[in-house]
Design a protein around this motif. Sequence first.
Motif, short mmCIF file in Angstrom:
data_model
loop_
_atom_site.label_atom_id
_atom_site.label_comp_id
_atom_site.label_asym_id
_atom_site.label_seq_id
_atom_site.Cartn_x
_atom_site.Cartn_y
_atom_site.Cartn_z
N HIS A 25 0.84 -1.20 0.00
CA HIS A 25 0.00 0.00 0.00
C HIS A 25 0.87 1.25 0.00
CE1 HIS A 25 -2.71 3.06 1.71
NE2 HIS A 25 -3.60 2.45 0.95
N LYS A 28 2.40 1.74 -3.36
CA LYS A 28 1.41 2.26 -4.31
C LYS A 28 1.25 3.76 -4.15
CE LYS A 28 -1.91 -0.89 -6.18
NZ LYS A 28 -3.32 -1.21 -6.32
N ALA A 32 1.91 6.44 -6.95
CA ALA A 32 0.83 7.36 -7.34
C ALA A 32 1.34 8.80 -7.34
CB ALA A 32 -0.36 7.21 -6.39
N ILE A 33 2.16 9.15 -6.35
CA ILE A 33 2.71 10.51 -6.30
C ILE A 33 3.66 10.74 -7.49
CG2 ILE A 33 4.20 12.10 -5.00
CD1 ILE A 33 3.06 10.77 -2.43
N GLU A 36 1.57 11.10 -10.68
CA GLU A 36 0.88 12.39 -10.81
C GLU A 36 1.87 13.54 -11.04
OE1 GLU A 36 -2.09 13.10 -11.38
OE2 GLU A 36 -2.79 11.07 -11.03
N SER A 111 -2.65 3.92 8.60
CA SER A 111 -3.28 5.24 8.43
C SER A 111 -3.50 5.94 9.77
CB SER A 111 -4.60 5.09 7.68
OG SER A 111 -5.48 4.29 8.43
N TYR A 112 -3.64 5.16 10.85
CA TYR A 112 -3.94 5.77 12.15
C TYR A 112 -2.68 5.87 13.03
CZ TYR A 112 -4.24 0.77 13.07
OH TYR A 112 -3.98 -0.59 13.13
N PRO A 152 -4.39 9.27 16.04
CA PRO A 152 -3.37 9.63 15.05
C PRO A 152 -2.54 10.87 15.41
CG PRO A 152 -5.60 9.99 14.20
CD PRO A 152 -5.75 9.29 15.52
N GLU B 15 -2.12 12.26 1.65
CA GLU B 15 -0.80 12.29 1.00
C GLU B 15 -0.66 13.66 0.34
OE1 GLU B 15 1.89 10.49 0.59
OE2 GLU B 15 1.33 8.56 1.45
N LYS B 17 1.69 15.51 -1.07
CA LYS B 17 2.31 15.71 -2.39
C LYS B 17 1.39 15.23 -3.50
CE LYS B 17 7.10 15.41 -0.98
NZ LYS B 17 8.23 14.48 -0.91
N PHE B 18 0.72 14.11 -3.25
CA PHE B 18 -0.24 13.59 -4.23
C PHE B 18 -1.35 14.62 -4.45
CE2 PHE B 18 -4.21 11.33 -5.12
CZ PHE B 18 -3.86 10.66 -6.28
N ILE B 22 -2.06 16.43 -8.10
CA ILE B 22 -3.32 16.15 -8.80
C ILE B 22 -4.18 17.42 -8.87
CG2 ILE B 22 -4.61 15.22 -6.82
CD1 ILE B 22 -5.86 13.24 -8.69
N GLN B 59 -8.29 5.49 2.39
CA GLN B 59 -7.54 5.22 3.61
C GLN B 59 -6.85 6.48 4.10
OE1 GLN B 59 -4.61 2.06 3.33
NE2 GLN B 59 -5.32 1.27 5.28
N MET B 60 -7.42 7.06 5.16
CA MET B 60 -6.83 8.29 5.71
C MET B 60 -6.79 8.19 7.23
SD MET B 60 -8.48 11.43 3.60
CE MET B 60 -10.19 10.97 3.85
N SER B 61 -5.90 8.98 7.83
CA SER B 61 -5.88 8.99 9.29
C SER B 61 -7.08 9.79 9.79
CB SER B 61 -4.58 9.62 9.79
OG SER B 61 -4.47 10.92 9.30
N GLY B 62 -7.45 9.57 11.03
CA GLY B 62 -8.64 10.23 11.57
C GLY B 62 -9.87 9.59 10.95
N GLY B 86 -5.64 3.09 -2.56
CA GLY B 86 -4.36 2.49 -2.92
C GLY B 86 -4.49 0.99 -3.05
N HIS B 87 -5.49 0.43 -2.37
CA HIS B 87 -5.63 -1.01 -2.38
C HIS B 87 -7.12 -1.37 -2.41
CE1 HIS B 87 -4.57 -5.14 -1.71
NE2 HIS B 87 -5.40 -5.20 -0.69
N GLU B 106 -8.96 2.72 -8.32
CA GLU B 106 -7.75 2.27 -7.66
C GLU B 106 -6.55 3.08 -8.16
OE1 GLU B 106 -7.10 -1.92 -7.96
OE2 GLU B 106 -5.48 -1.88 -6.49
N LYS B 107 -5.68 3.51 -7.22
CA LYS B 107 -4.45 4.21 -7.58
C LYS B 107 -3.40 3.19 -7.98
CE LYS B 107 -4.73 7.68 -3.89
NZ LYS B 107 -4.07 8.07 -2.65
N PRO B 108 -2.47 3.44 -8.86
CA PRO B 108 -2.47 4.62 -9.73
C PRO B 108 -3.41 4.38 -10.91
CG PRO B 108 -0.44 3.34 -10.01
CD PRO B 108 -1.27 2.64 -8.99
N TYR B 109 -4.08 5.41 -11.32
CA TYR B 109 -5.06 5.31 -12.41
C TYR B 109 -4.56 6.18 -13.57
CZ TYR B 109 -5.78 9.36 -9.70
OH TYR B 109 -5.51 10.49 -8.99
#
Lengths: 218, 164
Positions: A25, A28, A32-33, A36, A111-112, A152, B15, B17-18, B22, B59-62, B86-87, B106-109
């Motif tokens: 993950h 990926k 992805a970064i 882009e 993520s957390y 987090p 993320e 930078k992403f 974008i 998928q993010m924190s919080g 991402g998954h 799904e990334k990367p697209y």
Amino acid sequence: MSSLKESLSNEDLIFFGKINASISHELKNVLAIISETAGLLNDLTEIAARGDEVDLQMINTCSKDIVEEIQRGFSTIKQMNTFSHSVDDPVTEVNLNKLLELMINLAAFLSYAGKVHFDPLQPTGLTIITCPSRLQNLIYQTLVFAFESVGPKGEIKVSLHPQDNSMARITFSGLGSKAVREFPVDQTIQIARSISTEIVVAGDAGVIEIMVPQSLEH
Amino acid sequence: MSDQNKIKLLLVDDEIKFLQSIAKRLELKGFDVITTSNGKDAIEVAEKNLFDVALVDFQMSGMDGSQVLKALKERHKYLEIIMLTGHATIDSAVECTKLGAFKYLEKPYNFEDLVGVIKEAYQERLTKKFEHNMERSKQIQKLSLGSSPLGILRGLAKMDDDEK
């Protein structure tokens, strides 16, 4: 230690799979970064080719970001490689500074994940003989629990100390006392027992200690 | 194209930078983009701005992506939401669809594919709003037949309450 080798169980495989999924993950995200940012560079090139003005600072930032992400990718792959080789020998010499650093880095992909302040043992750490993959699993489960406890934006501290020439003490502090009382679960206790390791929870202080023998063969 | 005519996008991803790359690429494509790096901020920003489409990382924190999707859909019925992950898993795709996501990518697209999906989502939003407005016009017409002015006002107020 043949019994430990034979007992590598479904739990071990689940842990191995979980970490690998987490690494994939992360990779990926890195790709992805890069994808882009490279796409943005391409867009800017097309703008320049049309004769329109392009912000040079933006091009510079893009190329810096790509280099940084490639470094992040290399670093992640190095961690993946180290982790993959941890199952080569069921019982072997392990530098605890390095093992803790690896698990803290791998747990940071969650993520957390909160912030971890690691206080390594100076100058070179402590080398012990143990089952690296089981100890990694135990450390990872403790970190996961710690992150869930503090959230987090929370911060925890991990430190390493020798104890009585026969043990190593790994301390996780800064956890909520209520949450610490819910640790460890049965599965964690079983993993700890399989490598003769003891988990000590000081609920009121918000501290978890893992007492690892310096040699599993003793 | 004036800013008023641009498709208004909300991008949510931790993320950074992403998010920056974008956002810039989508701006160059003519979209009006606002970014946030977490779900809580996304909900706040969506209260203050009228967005056509949102792109939300799963998928993010919080708050994770599905919580953000649910919260945004509850508050903004006609906002179309595209989930990025991402998954991809079948479970998360089903979850997002049930919560009303327009698409799950799904990334990367492929960037051009993403632009195409955003435009489809915008069309969907326009269609739903058009249908809603047609329905509302019919109801207003029905109300105005045989109702007193006060009755019409009460009927309109009830329609507004029902939409909240």
